[in-house]
Design a protein around this motif. Sequence first.
Motif, PDB file in Angstrom:
ATOM      1  N   ARG A 252       0.846  -1.188   0.000  1.00  0.00           N
ATOM      2  CA  ARG A 252       0.000   0.000   0.000  1.00  0.00           C
ATOM      3  C   ARG A 252       0.885   1.242   0.000  1.00  0.00           C
ATOM      4  NH1 ARG A 252      -5.207  -0.009   3.642  1.00  0.00           N
ATOM      5  NH2 ARG A 252      -6.209   0.222   1.621  1.00  0.00           N
ATOM      6  N   ARG A 253       0.328   2.323  -0.513  1.00  0.00           N
ATOM      7  CA  ARG A 253       1.032   3.609  -0.509  1.00  0.00           C
ATOM      8  C   ARG A 253       0.174   4.623   0.234  1.00  0.00           C
ATOM      9  NH1 ARG A 253       2.990   4.862  -6.553  1.00  0.00           N
ATOM     10  NH2 ARG A 253       4.306   6.358  -5.441  1.00  0.00           N
ATOM     11  N   THR A 254       0.806   5.341   1.139  1.00  0.00           N
ATOM     12  CA  THR A 254       0.100   6.363   1.914  1.00  0.00           C
ATOM     13  C   THR A 254       0.765   7.714   1.693  1.00  0.00           C
ATOM     14  OG1 THR A 254      -0.707   4.891   3.648  1.00  0.00           O
ATOM     15  CG2 THR A 254      -0.431   7.175   4.253  1.00  0.00           C
ATOM     16  N   TRP A 255      -0.055   8.736   1.470  1.00  0.00           N
ATOM     17  CA  TRP A 255       0.437  10.112   1.354  1.00  0.00           C
ATOM     18  C   TRP A 255      -0.070  10.905   2.550  1.00  0.00           C
ATOM     19  CZ3 TRP A 255      -1.119   7.031  -2.543  1.00  0.00           C
ATOM     20  CH2 TRP A 255      -0.215   6.819  -3.592  1.00  0.00           C
ATOM     21  N   LEU A 256       0.819  11.687   3.149  1.00  0.00           N
ATOM     22  CA  LEU A 256       0.503  12.480   4.334  1.00  0.00           C
ATOM     23  C   LEU A 256       0.552  13.958   3.974  1.00  0.00           C
ATOM     24  CD1 LEU A 256       2.835  10.547   6.820  1.00  0.00           C
ATOM     25  CD2 LEU A 256       0.446  10.063   6.274  1.00  0.00           C
ATOM     26  N   TRP A 257      -0.496  14.683   4.382  1.00  0.00           N
ATOM     27  CA  TRP A 257      -0.613  16.111   4.061  1.00  0.00           C
ATOM     28  C   TRP A 257      -0.656  16.916   5.343  1.00  0.00           C
ATOM     29  CZ3 TRP A 257      -5.246  18.921   5.207  1.00  0.00           C
ATOM     30  CH2 TRP A 257      -5.255  20.258   4.749  1.00  0.00           C
ATOM     31  N   ARG A 258       0.092  18.014   5.368  1.00  0.00           N
ATOM     32  CA  ARG A 258       0.086  18.910   6.521  1.00  0.00           C
ATOM     33  C   ARG A 258      -0.547  20.236   6.113  1.00  0.00           C
ATOM     34  NH1 ARG A 258       4.612  19.707  11.067  1.00  0.00           N
ATOM     35  NH2 ARG A 258       3.705  17.674  11.514  1.00  0.00           N
ATOM     36  N   ALA A 259      -1.555  20.659   6.867  1.00  0.00           N
ATOM     37  CA  ALA A 259      -2.328  21.834   6.495  1.00  0.00           C
ATOM     38  C   ALA A 259      -1.538  23.128   6.607  1.00  0.00           C
ATOM     39  CB  ALA A 259      -3.587  21.921   7.365  1.00  0.00           C
ATOM     40  N   THR A 260      -0.599  23.210   7.536  1.00  0.00           N
ATOM     41  CA  THR A 260       0.096  24.475   7.782  1.00  0.00           C
ATOM     42  C   THR A 260       0.906  24.946   6.580  1.00  0.00           C
ATOM     43  OG1 THR A 260       1.887  23.208   8.797  1.00  0.00           O
ATOM     44  CG2 THR A 260       0.216  24.162  10.275  1.00  0.00           C
ATOM     45  N   ASN A 261       1.477  24.013   5.824  1.00  0.00           N
ATOM     46  CA  ASN A 261       2.298  24.429   4.684  1.00  0.00           C
ATOM     47  C   ASN A 261       1.935  23.723   3.374  1.00  0.00           C
ATOM     48  OD1 ASN A 261       3.259  21.876   5.167  1.00  0.00           O
ATOM     49  ND2 ASN A 261       5.305  22.514   5.835  1.00  0.00           N
ATOM     50  N   GLY A 262       0.924  22.847   3.416  1.00  0.00           N
ATOM     51  CA  GLY A 262       0.491  22.157   2.211  1.00  0.00           C
ATOM     52  C   GLY A 262       1.423  21.061   1.745  1.00  0.00           C
ATOM     53  N   GLU A 263       2.443  20.730   2.535  1.00  0.00           N
ATOM     54  CA  GLU A 263       3.415  19.713   2.129  1.00  0.00           C
ATOM     55  C   GLU A 263       2.793  18.327   2.155  1.00  0.00           C
ATOM     56  OE1 GLU A 263       7.893  18.126   3.314  1.00  0.00           O
ATOM     57  OE2 GLU A 263       6.709  19.243   4.764  1.00  0.00           O
ATOM     58  N   VAL A 264       3.148  17.507   1.171  1.00  0.00           N
ATOM     59  CA  VAL A 264       2.723  16.111   1.109  1.00  0.00           C
ATOM     60  C   VAL A 264       3.962  15.239   1.012  1.00  0.00           C
ATOM     61  CG1 VAL A 264       1.407  14.378  -0.149  1.00  0.00           C
ATOM     62  CG2 VAL A 264       0.561  16.722  -0.033  1.00  0.00           C
ATOM     63  N   ILE A 265       4.040  14.234   1.869  1.00  0.00           N
ATOM     64  CA  ILE A 265       5.115  13.262   1.771  1.00  0.00           C
ATOM     65  C   ILE A 265       4.512  11.878   1.609  1.00  0.00           C
ATOM     66  CG2 ILE A 265       6.722  14.643   3.128  1.00  0.00           C
ATOM     67  CD1 ILE A 265       6.204  12.748   5.474  1.00  0.00           C
TER      68      ILE A 265
END
Length: 369
Positions: free
Chosen positions: A54-67
């Motif tokens: 499986r592949r998971t993408w994580l998003w942070r609202a403060t800067n819009g970064e996705v890893i």
Amino acid sequence: MQLSSTLAWLVDLAAETAGADRLLAGLGAHLVADGLPLAGGALTLDVPHPLIARRTWLWRATNGEVIEALGFAPGGPAAALLTTPANKTSANDAGRQWLVGIADGKVHEDMIGPKQNAPSLAWIGPRPFTPREIDQLRQAARFATAPLAVLATRATLTAALEAYLGRRSAARVMAAPLRRSVGETIQAALLYADLRGFTALSEANPPAVVIAALDAWFDRIAGAIHAFGGEVLKFIGDGILAIFPVAGRTTRDACEAALRAASAARAGMAHLDSERSRQGLPPLPFGAALHLGEMLWGNIGAADRLDFTAIGSAVNLVSRLEGLCKPLGKTILVSGALAAEVETPLIPLGTHELRGIVDACAVFTVPDN
């Protein structure tokens, strides 16, 4: 009924995003714009991949970064968030942050669709979500079903093509028409290698033993090729054809990369032979040849059954050059064309005739070979 900006975006534009990471970032940004209090989110998709379930993408609202998170713990994106660093935060710190969120009820997760391994969306807020906010998140998840199905299909196709063709070749196939004679002429360093005595190995052992030996060999040689930026084009029986395209780097860099890959493969196979010796198994000697030249990189085949490969005089030469490894008693041979481009010291072995090649070839080898 007028849709919110989030739902309108999911209906009209989300399926056209470049990938799951961009969909997650866009969805998170639209939800925030619609008043949802989000600190971050996660999107998980199943993909048929040889190594990744499986592949998971994580998003942070403060800067819009996705890893992207790979090799995460099972149990859905909320569990993945417990063990995956976000925004350069250590894994332990990230885990503590998400544990606090779960303990306080700040995480909401939706499965997208009825299937058991359906995509899933998880959101975390600065406080527990209200019933109205949970309804909004669930509605967004329902509207996300169609664009996520498109992305999941695209991801499945990409993963399958990359597994069988390699990343560069897969991208080329997806971008070009599915027709014969579609391709381009490229310059690349080529590596051709195969096992010695494979026929005897096959005759003396059951198929399972032969396949295990092949897999171990391909792990070492392909791993070395990929580590230095090359791409495997073909597994040919016990042989392998790989390229190190010049595009995007200098000719010298491509040739040096191919040379380092061959040396790394030799070291890897020496370690494997030591392991096999301890198990009472015979070694797996091999030969590898390196050459620099131009080739046609594209589609060939029948009208309705295509193959994506590289053909040309450079491919012929490197395969014939590898055939000299055994009579010359060398593991790695290098053509004069590639030797002229590298700074690594090489040992000349004279000029040799190659079967089916008009001009004789200057041949070199690496030290301690």
